[in-house]
Motif scaffolding. Structure first.
Motif, short mmCIF file in Angstrom:
data_model
loop_
_atom_site.label_atom_id
_atom_site.label_comp_id
_atom_site.label_asym_id
_atom_site.label_seq_id
_atom_site.Cartn_x
_atom_site.Cartn_y
_atom_site.Cartn_z
N LEU A 181 10.18 16.67 16.04
CA LEU A 181 9.90 15.26 15.79
C LEU A 181 9.64 15.07 14.30
O LEU A 181 8.52 15.21 13.82
CB LEU A 181 8.70 14.79 16.60
CG LEU A 181 8.40 13.29 16.57
CD1 LEU A 181 9.57 12.48 17.08
CD2 LEU A 181 7.15 12.99 17.38
N PRO A 182 10.69 14.80 13.53
CA PRO A 182 10.52 14.67 12.09
C PRO A 182 9.93 13.31 11.73
O PRO A 182 10.55 12.29 11.93
CB PRO A 182 11.94 14.80 11.56
CG PRO A 182 12.79 14.26 12.66
CD PRO A 182 12.07 14.59 13.94
N VAL A 183 8.73 13.31 11.21
CA VAL A 183 8.08 12.08 10.80
C VAL A 183 7.63 12.27 9.36
O VAL A 183 7.03 13.28 9.03
CB VAL A 183 6.90 11.74 11.71
CG1 VAL A 183 6.21 10.48 11.23
CG2 VAL A 183 7.37 11.56 13.14
N ASN A 184 7.95 11.31 8.55
CA ASN A 184 7.66 11.42 7.12
C ASN A 184 6.17 11.40 6.85
O ASN A 184 5.40 10.78 7.58
CB ASN A 184 8.35 10.30 6.37
CG ASN A 184 9.84 10.40 6.45
OD1 ASN A 184 10.37 11.10 7.30
ND2 ASN A 184 10.52 9.74 5.58
N THR A 185 5.78 12.10 5.81
CA THR A 185 4.37 12.18 5.46
C THR A 185 3.99 11.13 4.43
O THR A 185 3.06 10.39 4.61
CB THR A 185 4.01 13.58 4.97
OG1 THR A 185 4.93 13.96 3.94
CG2 THR A 185 4.10 14.59 6.10
N TYR A 214 0.80 -1.21 0.00
CA TYR A 214 0.00 0.00 0.00
C TYR A 214 0.84 1.27 0.00
O TYR A 214 2.04 1.25 0.28
CB TYR A 214 -0.93 0.01 1.21
CG TYR A 214 -0.19 0.11 2.52
CD1 TYR A 214 -0.06 1.35 3.15
CD2 TYR A 214 0.37 -1.00 3.12
CE1 TYR A 214 0.64 1.45 4.34
CE2 TYR A 214 1.06 -0.90 4.30
CZ TYR A 214 1.18 0.34 4.91
OH TYR A 214 1.87 0.44 6.08
N ILE A 215 0.16 2.38 -0.28
CA ILE A 215 0.73 3.71 -0.11
C ILE A 215 -0.23 4.51 0.76
O ILE A 215 -1.44 4.29 0.75
CB ILE A 215 0.98 4.43 -1.46
CG1 ILE A 215 -0.30 4.60 -2.25
CG2 ILE A 215 2.02 3.71 -2.27
CD1 ILE A 215 -0.14 5.46 -3.48
N GLY A 216 0.32 5.43 1.54
CA GLY A 216 -0.49 6.24 2.42
C GLY A 216 0.14 7.59 2.67
O GLY A 216 1.25 7.87 2.19
N TYR A 217 -0.57 8.43 3.39
CA TYR A 217 -0.10 9.77 3.71
C TYR A 217 -0.43 10.08 5.16
O TYR A 217 -1.58 9.95 5.57
CB TYR A 217 -0.74 10.80 2.78
CG TYR A 217 -0.10 12.15 2.88
CD1 TYR A 217 1.01 12.46 2.11
CD2 TYR A 217 -0.59 13.12 3.75
CE1 TYR A 217 1.62 13.70 2.20
CE2 TYR A 217 0.01 14.36 3.84
CZ TYR A 217 1.12 14.64 3.07
OH TYR A 217 1.72 15.86 3.16
N ASN A 218 0.58 10.47 5.94
CA ASN A 218 0.39 10.81 7.35
C ASN A 218 -0.06 12.26 7.49
O ASN A 218 0.65 13.18 7.09
CB ASN A 218 1.70 10.64 8.12
CG ASN A 218 2.03 9.21 8.40
OD1 ASN A 218 1.32 8.56 9.13
ND2 ASN A 218 3.10 8.73 7.80
N PHE A 219 -1.22 12.47 8.09
CA PHE A 219 -1.70 13.81 8.39
C PHE A 219 -1.44 14.09 9.87
O PHE A 219 -1.92 13.36 10.74
CB PHE A 219 -3.20 13.94 8.10
CG PHE A 219 -3.52 13.89 6.63
CD1 PHE A 219 -3.40 15.01 5.84
CD2 PHE A 219 -3.91 12.69 6.04
CE1 PHE A 219 -3.68 14.96 4.48
CE2 PHE A 219 -4.20 12.63 4.70
CZ PHE A 219 -4.09 13.76 3.91
#
Length: 148
Positions: free
Chosen positions: A126-130, A113-118
């Motif tokens: 706190l660098p977290v990838n989107t 799957y692919i997704g996007y963190n909002f």
């Protein structure tokens, strides 16, 4: 309908992460997923499924800090699937709640799957990838058949 528990093991890759100002990049991130799931399988060999799960993601390569992301989620589908999960990403000093909708292919606990963190709140460092791409594989438990 067939119901069974499963342990989900996954690997996720994200590209460039940005903080809330989008002024710097933290680079590529590799994340390991471990979760417990309840799988509901419907229909015959081409039937669908829904999966409820709870677990955590663990950062394997974040050049700023190690973090974990306890999460709960659900996905549904029959070949093509979609889902969402709520994550509480933390480095044990601050936390960022995020929601990640995703879509992909899979079923019965497994998915590509692919997704996007909002981001649902701000965290200064706190660098977290989107953007997010991942694969998850179920390790099945004992199968229980239901007449429902």
């Amino acid at each position: 309908m067939i119901i069974y528990p499963a342990f989900l093991v996954g690997y996720h890759f994200s590209g460039d992460a940005k903080d809330h100002t989008e002024t710097w990049k933290s680079g590529q991130m590799h994340t390991l997923e471990l979760a417990y799931a309840k799988v509901f399988k419907y229909g015959g060999p081409h039937g669908g499924s829904k999966v409820y799960y709870a677990g955590s993601d663990f950062s394997l390569s974040n050049k700023y800090d190690f973090f974990v992301a306890p999460k709960i989620g659900i996905n549904v589908g029959a070949g093509f699937m979609f889902g969402t999960e709520l994550q509480l990403q933390t480095n044990f000093e601050q936390f960022v709640p995020r929601i990640m909708p995703y879509f992909g292919i899979g079923g019965w606990g497994g998915k590509f799957y692919i997704g996007y963190n909002f981001r649902l709140a701000k965290a200064e460092s706190l660098p977290v990838n989107t953007g997010h791409i991942g694969i998850t594989w179920p390790i099945k438990g004992r199968v229980k058949k239901s007449n429902d």
